[in-house]
Enzyme design. Sequence first.
Site, short mmCIF file in Angstrom:
data_model
loop_
_atom_site.label_atom_id
_atom_site.label_comp_id
_atom_site.label_asym_id
_atom_site.label_seq_id
_atom_site.Cartn_x
_atom_site.Cartn_y
_atom_site.Cartn_z
N ASP A 17 8.31 2.19 -13.06
CA ASP A 17 9.61 2.55 -12.46
C ASP A 17 9.74 4.06 -12.32
O ASP A 17 10.04 4.58 -11.25
CB ASP A 17 10.76 2.03 -13.33
CG ASP A 17 10.60 0.57 -13.69
OD1 ASP A 17 10.64 -0.26 -12.78
OD2 ASP A 17 10.43 0.28 -14.89
N GLU A 273 1.87 -1.18 -10.51
CA GLU A 273 2.13 -0.87 -9.11
C GLU A 273 1.59 0.50 -8.72
O GLU A 273 0.78 0.63 -7.80
CB GLU A 273 3.64 -0.92 -8.87
CG GLU A 273 4.02 -0.67 -7.46
CD GLU A 273 5.36 -1.29 -7.09
OE1 GLU A 273 6.05 -0.70 -6.28
OE2 GLU A 273 5.72 -2.39 -7.58
#
Length: 377
Positions: A17, A273
């Site tokens: 994040d 990610e």
Amino acid sequence: MKARWDIFCSVVDNYGDIGVTWRLARQLVAEHDCAVRLWVDDLRAFERMCPQVDVQRAQQWQEGVDVRHWPAQWPVTAAADVVIAAFACQLPPDYMEAMAERERTPLWMNLDYLSAEDWVVGCHGLPSVKFKGVQKYFFFPGFRPGTGGLLREAGLLEQRQAFQQDAVAQRQFLQGLGVFAATGTRLMSLFAYENAGLASWLDVLAADGYATHLLVPEGRILGDVQRWLGVEGLTVGDVHQRGALTVQVLPFVRQEQYDRLLWCCDFNAVRGEDSFVRAQWAGRPLLWHIYRQDEDIHLDKLDAFLELYTEALSPAAKAAVVALWQAWNADGDMAHSWKVLLEHWPQLTAHAEKWCLEQGLQADLATVLVQFYLNWI
Ligand code: TRH
């Protein structure tokens, strides 16, 4: 007047994040002349990849970004022109009121998770919910035209290629991390979640006729590495050799350094990610440990990416990549899959560079976001 952007980052777990939002914030400032505030609820996670962050401060400037601690008690704050809620995080209710009170309502977007699934193209840019007249939009990163693209700073691929052609720069960089790998050694990095398949993979690397130097940044996989080595208290700087395999534990480094580490390696095991995307920009073969989700929906994402990534490979090389990635993500046979993969090494190496350059032809995520805003106003 510069456009003012607020990016909200709630750190759920791990580093993806903050990794994504920090890159985006810096790029919007450096390349698009935006005034960016980055609201982060966990500055300690941020500090891991940006050690100059002062975790005690409510406000600080870092690389041109106005970094704010996102406090439990929300202060009175005027809303920006563009509001990004990263990964569906919930904005502070008072901030949402401030958005609705603006004379001209802001552009409000949810920056979503990365997926190669087909439906992403159809959903990218669609309106989502509304709050008192403020419309929220979906923004989906992706690999295909029609998606929001991938984070990629200007000149990144040229920098990467120059670095990979400069043996001295690579050696100096690695030595700075305490890595002294013998020439002709296969250099690999390993950033992954806990993984039961690791032991059989390391077994086969240790028994290989070719030497491997495996660099493991400190993190969740260390327990499995330690168990396989049969040692206790494995820590940063430790180097152990088993047969043809040397295992070295590295510190968690700044994002720029991690990029360089990926550029130095012949093969990168990455996760989540952001490291997954960065390994693709490294132009080297990779292995993805995808973030596990309920009801195994992450396996659909894995298959969707594999389908796209392996499209141009020969059937045998494609099968080898698919088998290895599935083994890594679903407790399969890593030893056998790795041996098969090695048979296709030259093809996979050439493919990784080609894939990277093809992806590099698409507009990058920050540019697509800015264009979305310009079209919207
Ligand atoms: O840490 P992650 O597992 O993050 C995950 C994913 O984003 C996942 O999709 C999300 O749902 C979950 O978090 C909550 O893996 P990721 O995305 O690769 O993020 C790691 C970040 O850490 C990335 O920005 C690279 C950075 N990094 C460094 O800066 N230095 C290092 O030494 C290493 C190993 C990583």
